[in-house]
Design a protein around this motif. Sequence first.
Motif, short mmCIF file in Angstrom:
data_model
loop_
_atom_site.label_atom_id
_atom_site.label_comp_id
_atom_site.label_asym_id
_atom_site.label_seq_id
_atom_site.Cartn_x
_atom_site.Cartn_y
_atom_site.Cartn_z
N MET A 1 41.41 9.87 47.45
CA MET A 1 42.76 9.45 47.10
C MET A 1 43.75 10.60 47.18
O MET A 1 44.91 10.40 47.42
CB MET A 1 42.74 8.85 45.69
CG MET A 1 44.05 8.27 45.25
SD MET A 1 44.40 6.79 46.20
CE MET A 1 46.08 6.51 45.77
N MET A 2 43.29 11.83 47.00
CA MET A 2 44.20 12.97 47.01
C MET A 2 44.95 13.07 48.34
O MET A 2 46.10 13.44 48.36
CB MET A 2 43.44 14.27 46.73
CG MET A 2 42.88 14.37 45.34
SD MET A 2 43.94 15.14 44.14
CE MET A 2 44.02 16.80 44.74
N ASN A 3 44.29 12.76 49.48
CA ASN A 3 44.95 12.86 50.77
C ASN A 3 46.07 11.84 50.91
O ASN A 3 47.06 12.09 51.56
CB ASN A 3 43.94 12.69 51.90
CG ASN A 3 42.98 13.86 51.97
OD1 ASN A 3 43.26 14.92 51.44
ND2 ASN A 3 41.85 13.67 52.62
N ALA A 4 45.92 10.65 50.34
CA ALA A 4 46.91 9.59 50.45
C ALA A 4 47.99 9.71 49.36
O ALA A 4 48.96 8.98 49.39
CB ALA A 4 46.23 8.23 50.35
N PHE A 13 57.42 9.83 37.67
CA PHE A 13 56.61 10.88 37.04
C PHE A 13 56.77 10.83 35.52
O PHE A 13 55.80 10.98 34.78
CB PHE A 13 56.98 12.25 37.59
CG PHE A 13 56.17 13.37 37.00
CD1 PHE A 13 54.80 13.44 37.23
CD2 PHE A 13 56.76 14.35 36.23
CE1 PHE A 13 54.04 14.47 36.68
CE2 PHE A 13 56.01 15.38 35.68
CZ PHE A 13 54.65 15.44 35.91
N ASP A 14 57.99 10.59 35.05
CA ASP A 14 58.21 10.47 33.61
C ASP A 14 57.40 9.32 33.03
O ASP A 14 56.82 9.45 31.94
CB ASP A 14 59.69 10.28 33.30
CG ASP A 14 60.50 11.55 33.49
OD1 ASP A 14 59.91 12.64 33.60
OD2 ASP A 14 61.75 11.45 33.54
N ILE A 15 57.33 8.21 33.74
CA ILE A 15 56.52 7.07 33.30
C ILE A 15 55.05 7.48 33.25
O ILE A 15 54.34 7.21 32.29
CB ILE A 15 56.69 5.86 34.24
CG1 ILE A 15 58.11 5.34 34.20
CG2 ILE A 15 55.66 4.78 33.94
CD1 ILE A 15 58.43 4.31 33.18
N ASP A 78 44.43 15.47 38.57
CA ASP A 78 44.45 15.31 40.03
C ASP A 78 45.87 15.36 40.57
O ASP A 78 46.12 15.95 41.62
CB ASP A 78 43.78 13.99 40.44
CG ASP A 78 42.27 14.05 40.37
OD1 ASP A 78 41.71 15.17 40.28
OD2 ASP A 78 41.63 12.98 40.40
N TYR A 79 46.80 14.74 39.86
CA TYR A 79 48.19 14.78 40.34
C TYR A 79 48.75 16.19 40.27
O TYR A 79 49.43 16.64 41.20
CB TYR A 79 49.08 13.80 39.56
CG TYR A 79 50.46 13.76 40.17
CD1 TYR A 79 50.67 13.13 41.39
CD2 TYR A 79 51.54 14.38 39.55
CE1 TYR A 79 51.93 13.13 41.99
CE2 TYR A 79 52.80 14.37 40.13
CZ TYR A 79 52.99 13.75 41.35
OH TYR A 79 54.23 13.76 41.94
N LEU A 80 48.47 16.91 39.19
CA LEU A 80 48.98 18.27 39.08
C LEU A 80 48.37 19.19 40.15
O LEU A 80 49.06 20.05 40.69
CB LEU A 80 48.74 18.83 37.68
CG LEU A 80 49.56 18.17 36.58
CD1 LEU A 80 49.23 18.78 35.23
CD2 LEU A 80 51.05 18.25 36.86
#
Length: 126
Positions: A1-4, A13-15, A78-80
């Motif tokens: 998922m990281m690639n997509a 992002f706040d949500i 993962d997002y960070l």
Amino acid sequence: MMNAMKKLPDAEFDIMKVVWANEPPITTNIIMQQLGNEREWKAQTIISLMLRLVERGFIRTEKNGKERTYFPLISKEDYLKFETGDFMERFHGNSFASLVATLYNGKKIRDSDLDELARWLKGRRE
């Protein structure tokens, strides 16, 4: 998922920060209580943002009676990692030295921070 994965707009992002800070499942009411009033968002705005996050693959939703509940699919960590990696590549050519020099020269990092970083780096090598 990281690639997509794609960078989130600030509102989404706040949500996600609220989603990550709470035990799943989360509801629009929880988001409204923790963020909506601060941002002066109406419930429909939050619902629209949540729908976008579902479409982007960041959360999934289930309908329970009249209420929808939401579950994170992407972890904060993962997002960070994604955001930090993108930032490092785009702005510093993946050079950690460039990042630290920019922070230091911009007075955003103190000598004590550099000492802490040196200890961390030494610990990583051992």
